[in-house]
Design an enzyme around this catalytic site. Structure first.
Site, mmCIF file in Angstrom:
data_model
loop_
_atom_site.group_PDB
_atom_site.id
_atom_site.type_symbol
_atom_site.label_atom_id
_atom_site.label_comp_id
_atom_site.label_asym_id
_atom_site.label_seq_id
_atom_site.Cartn_x
_atom_site.Cartn_y
_atom_site.Cartn_z
ATOM 1 N N CYS A 248 -7.981 -2.061 4.446
ATOM 2 C CA CYS A 248 -7.784 -3.302 5.191
ATOM 3 C C CYS A 248 -8.986 -3.686 6.038
ATOM 4 C CB CYS A 248 -6.548 -3.200 6.076
ATOM 5 S SG CYS A 248 -6.361 -1.591 6.810
ATOM 6 N N GLU B 265 0.821 -1.204 0.000
ATOM 7 C CA GLU B 265 0.000 0.000 0.000
ATOM 8 C C GLU B 265 0.852 1.250 0.000
ATOM 9 O OE1 GLU B 265 -3.385 -0.780 2.408
ATOM 10 O OE2 GLU B 265 -3.956 1.335 2.521
ATOM 11 N N GLU C 48 1.961 1.789 -3.365
ATOM 12 C CA GLU C 48 0.842 2.293 -4.163
ATOM 13 C C GLU C 48 0.605 3.770 -3.891
ATOM 14 O OE1 GLU C 48 -2.753 0.189 -3.313
ATOM 15 O OE2 GLU C 48 -3.843 1.054 -4.997
ATOM 16 N N LYS D 297 -14.623 -9.959 9.280
ATOM 17 C CA LYS D 297 -13.606 -10.856 8.718
ATOM 18 C C LYS D 297 -14.182 -12.224 8.368
ATOM 19 C CE LYS D 297 -9.922 -8.193 8.911
ATOM 20 N NZ LYS D 297 -9.308 -7.739 7.661
ATOM 21 N N SER E 96 -7.174 1.954 -1.986
ATOM 22 C CA SER E 96 -6.032 1.140 -2.364
ATOM 23 C C SER E 96 -6.525 -0.218 -2.822
ATOM 24 C CB SER E 96 -5.127 0.991 -1.139
ATOM 25 O OG SER E 96 -4.307 -0.132 -1.273
ATOM 26 N N GLU F 217 -13.696 -13.890 -4.396
ATOM 27 C CA GLU F 217 -12.446 -13.479 -5.057
ATOM 28 C C GLU F 217 -11.214 -13.828 -4.228
ATOM 29 O OE1 GLU F 217 -14.785 -11.396 -3.994
ATOM 30 O OE2 GLU F 217 -13.962 -9.544 -3.147
ATOM 31 N N GLU G 201 -15.478 -11.588 5.104
ATOM 32 C CA GLU G 201 -14.414 -11.314 4.145
ATOM 33 C C GLU G 201 -13.775 -12.599 3.631
ATOM 34 O OE1 GLU G 201 -10.792 -9.512 5.594
ATOM 35 O OE2 GLU G 201 -10.614 -8.274 3.803
ATOM 36 N N CYS H 252 -9.790 -1.239 15.375
ATOM 37 C CA CYS H 252 -10.001 -2.673 15.614
ATOM 38 C C CYS H 252 -10.078 -3.036 17.089
ATOM 39 C CB CYS H 252 -8.896 -3.495 14.960
ATOM 40 S SG CYS H 252 -8.691 -3.100 13.222
#
Lengths: 592, 597
Positions: free
Chosen positions: A312, A286, A289, A371, A332, A379, A374, A516
């Site tokens: 994230c 990142e 990037e 999560k 990102s 994908e 996720e 978090c």
């Protein structure tokens, strides 16, 4: 500031005008019971529908009892908090609430951690009259990838609705129906997975009863551990190690990294790795990037989109896929640390130990409920085999440890395994708001300027205010950084981006208030924001304890690029460690 | 310019309309045309006269004759006899249910004699869809006076001195409420008219809105002037389509005439009114829930303070008043505070509109000065108990009120007296009960309603009312115990004491007032398992009187559960253990041999 003097239970106190009776009583050491009320003072969050009526007190001159959580003190007020009238009223109201609640305590996932149970114990309820004829309000159970809604246990405290609408501005939940059958649900009584729900789990984090809980993936993990053909690998998020101890009676903010690793090993995981490693990896990708977009932008390249947004946080990704699909190219493309870990574990590491990816099970321990969703996203798998197989929350891990008869508090400290257990302080600070961008700055600064960092702690990026901004001096470039935690705050920054008015180069967004450490899967804080502050402080302490504090100095990361990935954003890195986003707007399905 | 010699007023309000009063209007017009009298005799479709039990009602002016129970067939008589020959049509005259005498002059009607129509001043007289009718009766004179001759503080003082108290049920001094809203400084303020009228059976507000909407619009404008608001909102329940229609027409016509909108009457004062609809929730009659409903939020009350006068619609100072309260304003301005406060009792001034219903001869709408006794209302104005039965109780205040008994009949009706007696004025519903009404069933009936209408926000109302209702059902089914009565009382007291809003704070009132005044009936239900009034099915038995039974077996053949046994030509017997009390046997029996005990 104007003050008022009043008497509570024959004790006198002077308080600032506008103070509620409940707060004034607390200052006098009188703890009026509160049930639906919840306040996270440091985050500016308060739920005060005054609907449970448990906190009622007698106010001289007032015809009926007053809800002390919202009634403000007046000059000369005389308050009594435990006359027989009040005690009888409180008990009767509690009996009402319990009369419409399943008597499942022994098997309820919230047993022992339930505010309703605590209140019943505190009020000494010994019977619930009228049960033979009592109708129960009931509603169908709703299971989504991350969250289970068991609304028979809902007491209409409205905390979940408040969090979802006012704090997160997701708007997945609202009170529906009227009277006895009133319940909190998505619009048109959709199931959660057909609603705008981001699975941030803040509703679960504040629910006082077993109405909202997480999907339990421990059984799947147990099965994997018991399967001799499987190599089971675990990764742990930074926010877990500063909160797990609370589940075993340790003070909030106690760093239990060593014990956590010991426990995981005792549970039978073949390799105990660290998500912080993947956090370092995320910074590499990142950070690169960011610098790439920045330099192209500064050169006048119109295709370089700024600001760059961190990505994230899956709750946050769900949020912008639903509400800001037009900005899909802005965040990102780097995957989250959990997913980067899974991708590397099932390729690089699986090769290293000669195990087929289908026999490698990757489990993550996360402070997060999104999560769970996720890791199931299509994908994030190869030929049907997910990069991360299961995600369990901090709470589930604690329960698992207890079930395995492990005496957590007396465990010796142990260390993460190599290679994927090596991390720097920059990886740790991902766990709190401001941490991701600070980690990125530590690396981006050195990469951009070519100079060594003078100071490592960027305290101007830290804190609990919902929307923060700071400018970091990169020499010939002043990097404008925006930070938001809580989706409502994220929305503010996103609206600016959408309208073209954003002045930031980079924005860090975390869906959960506090970041978090305040995630939906963490030990419940029950409205005490001191706990969140202690956890955040512990994160920064753990960072300071680490010998290496910049992601690009992680030797395993350096080796990973040399041996396997080439360089950040290489084709291989792009294929394994980057992703793209989808428009997630859902069609409303109304059953006829 | 038309010069009419006579006017035939036909009541066009709901009850009369359901009995074809529109046809009466149309046919009258046709007949008059046929007689070439349409330029001399005007037919006016008005709103409620108040004689709802005797409709369709037709009134002839100028002589004031009132005809009741008129049908289309009677039209030729009315025209031939009364209009052409000046002879009253005897068979249509109102017959006093108490004396049996027919009355020709409306001023003689005992039902109308004691009434003082201030709020209903134009109802039944004007065509509510024609603003000129209203203006000819004085509408907007008060607004004109206020805007051109008076300052806001002066007007507020008059309202305060008049002693006007809120007619929606709260009874809060209106002038004081306006003053508080005036004092709270803000860039925007709002005037809201609460036209949600949720009490079952209440139609006071509906009658005013259908019959004289300008009374409300004018008062809202006056209020706006006083408190500094330029926007008014009428929150009206969607179940009142005719009232909505009349309001819309009235607002449009008022705007056309420069009486609403910008620069009213050229004085520079702007005030306009919007209509907002309810969506079928009784709780939205509570002012904070009403406001939230208008804001597009869930219609749930929020804690007071802050009161709407401080922070209401969109957080701005808002004055919320009931329809009837507003309807009192213009007369007070025109006739003075002294005049208004000379009517009524020491603490409750003016008149009150009641919707009289139940076991009474003259059901309908009445308006009486405060201080009129319950006895006068029920036995004189109301014409006494139907069918000659015995008076048992009168319920005032709708689901929020209590039941008053024989011993309360001489209480002068006013806010405080009714509250002190264990009931409340409420919005004006008054339901009369006789010996055949079971008071336990009455309490349950009101809880049927409030259980459905609770918003669900606070635990005592959401769950407590449900438990109260369950227990009452339990008792009416014959399974209650003496201890249950104590539970009823405790739950009621606690719900009253802890509920968040007026709905929960008053929903136990029917239970408490019946427990207080009819405890013996409750005891009969739980200890003897009997319903003295004969109402609670589960406590009654169908019994065959041996002496009357000829053994025809017709009942046994029609019984769906084979509960009846007996030989042909022998007295039969109903087995109470099997009987489901459907009543089919009683219907079938031609010998009056089956009774309910």
């Amino acid at each position: 500031m104007e003050k008022v003097k009043l008497t509570i239970d024959n004790k006198t106190i002077e308080v600032p005008k506008g103070t509620t009776i409940a707060k004034a009583a607390k200052m006098l050491g009188i703890e009026v019971p509160l049930l639906c009320h919840m306040e996270l003072h440091d985050l500016g969050i308060e739920n005060k529908p005054a609907g449970c009526r448990i906190c009622v007190v007698e106010v001289e001159g007032r015809r009926n009892l007053a809800p002390s959580c919202v009634t403000t003190c007046e000059e000369g007020m005389v308050v009594r908090t435990h006359t027989t009238r009040v005690l009888n009223a409180r008990r009767t109201v509690m009996e009402f609430i319990l009369s419409d609640h399943p008597k499942d305590c022994l098997i309820c996932p919230k047993s022992g951690n339930c505010e309703l149970q605590d209140m019943a114990i505190r009020l000494g309820i010994r019977e619930i009259p009228g049960q033979e004829i009592a109708e129960m309000s009931t509603y169908r159970k709703d299971t989504s990838p991350s969250i289970i809604r068991d609304l028979d246990k809902c007491i209409m405290c409205r905390r979940c609705e408040m969090m979802c609408n006012e704090v997160q501005t997701v708007g997945a939940l609202s009170a529906i129906n009227r009277g006895f059958m009133a319940v909190v649900a998505p619009a048109f009584e959709q199931n959660l997975e057909h609603s705008p729900c981001t699975y941030c789990g803040q509703c679960v984090a504040v629910c006082p009863t077993g109405a909202l809980t997480e999907v339990n993936h421990t059984p799947e993990v147990l099965r994997a551990l018991a399967d001799p053909s499987k190599v089971v690998v675990v990764q742990t998020a930074p926010a877990v190690r500063v909160a797990l101890g609370e589940e075993f009676g340790l003070k909030p903010g106690t760093i239990v990294t060593g014990k956590m690793v010991s426990a995981l090993r005792a549970l039978g995981f073949d390799y105990v790795f660290d998500t912080d490693f993947a956090a370092d990896l995320t910074i590499m990708e990142e950070g690169t990037e960011l610098l790439d977009r920045l330099t192209r932008y500064l050169k006048g390249d119109a295709s370089a989109k700024l600001p760059i947004l961190t990505s994230c946080c899956p709750g946050w990704v769900n949020f912008f896929e639903y509400y800001y699909p037009d900005l899909k190219d802005v965040p990102s493309t780097a995957k989250s640390p959990q997913q980067m870990f899974g991708a590397i574990a099932k390729t690089y590491f699986a090769d290293k130990i000669g195990v087929d990816r289908k026999n490698l099970v990757v489990v993550s321990v996360m402070p997060c409920l999104a999560k769970k969703y996720e890791c199931q996203r299509s994908e994030f798998s190869t030929d049907g085999n997910p990069d991360v197989d299961y995600s369990i929350s901090t709470r589930e891990l604690a329960a698992f440890i207890r079930q395995a008869n492990i005496d957590f508090n007396n465990l010796p400290d142990d260390e993460f395994d190599l290679p994927l257990g090596e991390s720097t302080g920059a990886g740790v600070i991902f766990g709190t708001t401001g941490g991701v961008i600070e980690a990125a700055v530590r690396t981006a600064y050195e990469l951009y300027t070519g100079k060594k960092l003078g100071r490592i702690d960027f305290t101007e990026l830290r804190g609990f205010e919902g929307v923060r901004s700071a400018t970091v001096d990169f020499g010939d470039l002043k990097l404008n950084i925006g930070i938001a935690h809580g989706l409502g705050n994220a929305r503010k920054l996103l609206d600016e981006v959408r309208s073209g008015k954003s002045k930031f180069h980079a924005i860090e967004i975390m869906a959960c208030p506090g970041g978090c450490i305040g995630g939906g899967g963490q030990p419940l804080h029950h409205g005490n924001s001191e706990i969140l502050k202690a956890r955040a402080a512990a994160i920064y302490q753990e960072d300071r304890n680490k010998p290496l504090r910049k992601s690009h100095e992680n030797p395993v990361i350096i080796k990973l690029y040399e041996e396997f990935l080439g360089k950040p954003n290489s084709d291989k890195a792009h294929k394994l460690l980057h992703t793209h986003y989808f428009e997630r707007k859902k069609k409303i399905i109304v059953k006829p | 310019m038309e010069e009419y010699q006579m006017q035939i007023l036909v009541c066009g309000a709901t009850n009369c309309r359901n009995n074809h009063s529109s046809d009466i209007v149309d046919n009258l017009k046709l007949e008059l045309e046929a007689f070439a009298l349409d330029k001399k005799v005007k037919v006016v479709k008005t709103s409620c006269f108040g004689l709802c039990g005797h409709g369709p009602v037709v009134k002839i002016l100028p002589d004031g004759t009132v005809y009741t129970g008129v049908t289309v067939e009677d039209i030729s008589d009315i025209i031939n006899e009364h209009i052409l020959k000046g002879r009253k049509v005897e068979k249509l005259l109102y017959r006093d249910p108490v004396t049996g005498k027919t009355l020709t002059d409306e001023n003689q009607l005992s039902v109308l004699k004691k009434q003082l129509r201030i709020v209903l001043r134009n109802c039944g007289i004007i065509d509510p869809e024609n603003i000129e009718d209203a203006i000819s009766r004085g509408a907007y004179l008060a607004l004109g006076k206020v805007l051109t001759e008076m300052q806001p503080d002066e007007v507020i003082k008059i309202i305060k001195d008049s002693g006007l108290r809120g007619r929606g049920g709260g009874g809060f001094p209106t002038g004081v409420k306006w003053e508080i809203a005036r004092k709270n400084a803000s860039d925007e303020k709002y005037v809201v008219c609460n036209a949600d009228e949720g009490d079952p059976g209440a139609f006071m507000d509906r009658s005013v809105l259908e019959g004289d909407p300008h009374a409300v619009l004018e008062a809202m404008a006056i209020c706006g002037y006083c408190i500094g608001a330029s926007k008014g909102l009428v929150y009206i329940r969607a179940e009142y389509p005719l009232a909505v229609k009349r309001l819309k027409i009235a607002i449009e016509q008022a705007r056309e005439y420069g009486l609403l909108g910008k620069d009213i009457m050229g004085t520079g004062f702007d005030f306009d009114i919007e209509i907002r609809y309810g969506a079928g929730a009784f709780v939205c009659g509570e002012e904070t829930a009403l406001i939230h409903s208008m804001e597009g939020l869930r219609g749930e009350p929020t804690v007071k303070p802050p009161y709407p006068a401080q922070s209401g619609f969109r957080g701005k100072p808002t004055n919320v008043n009931n329809v009837e309260t507003f309807a009192c304003v213009a007369p007070i301005i025109l006739k003075g505070a002294e005049w208004f406060s000379s009517i009524g009792t020491a603490k409750s001034k003016g008149t009150k509109v009641f919707a009289l219903a139940g076991k009474i001869n003259n059901v309908g709408l009445i308006e009486v000065p405060m201080g009129t006794t319950l006895r006068e209302v029920i036995f004189e104005i109301g014409g006494g108990i139907r069918g000659g039965k015995k008076f048992k109780a009168v319920q005032t205040g709708g689901p929020s009120g209590g039941c008053l008994t024989e011993k309360h009949l001489d209480i002068p009706i006013d806010f405080d007296n009714l509250t002190a007696a264990g009931s409340m004025m409420g919005s004006g519903g008054m339901i009369v009960m006789d010996e055949d009404d079971c008071m336990v069933a009455v309490a349950k009936f009101y809880l049927d309603f409030t259980v459905e209408e609770s918003c669900g926000k606070c635990a005592p109302c959401r769950i407590g009312n449900k438990r109260l209702h369950e227990l009452l059902e339990h008792i009416c089914k014959g399974h209650g115990t003496r201890a249950d009565l104590d539970r009823l009382r405790n739950m009621s007291v606690v719900i009253k004491d802890t509920a968040l809003c007026g709905l929960g704070q008053t929903s136990p009132n029917p239970v408490l007032s019946t427990l207080d005044n009819f405890f013996d009936e409750y005891l009969a239900h739980v200890e003897d398992k009997k319903c003295p009034a004969g109402k609670c099915r589960d406590l009654m038995q169908y019994v065959i009187i041996k002496e009357n039974c000829v053994g025809c077996t017709a009942c046994a053949r029609v019984c769906p559960v084979n509960a009846i046994s007996g030989e042909r030509k022998e007295p039969h017997y109903i087995n109470p253990a099997i009987c489901i009390k459907c009543g089919a046997c009683m219907e079938k029996c031609k010998f009056d041999a089956i009774v309910i005990r």
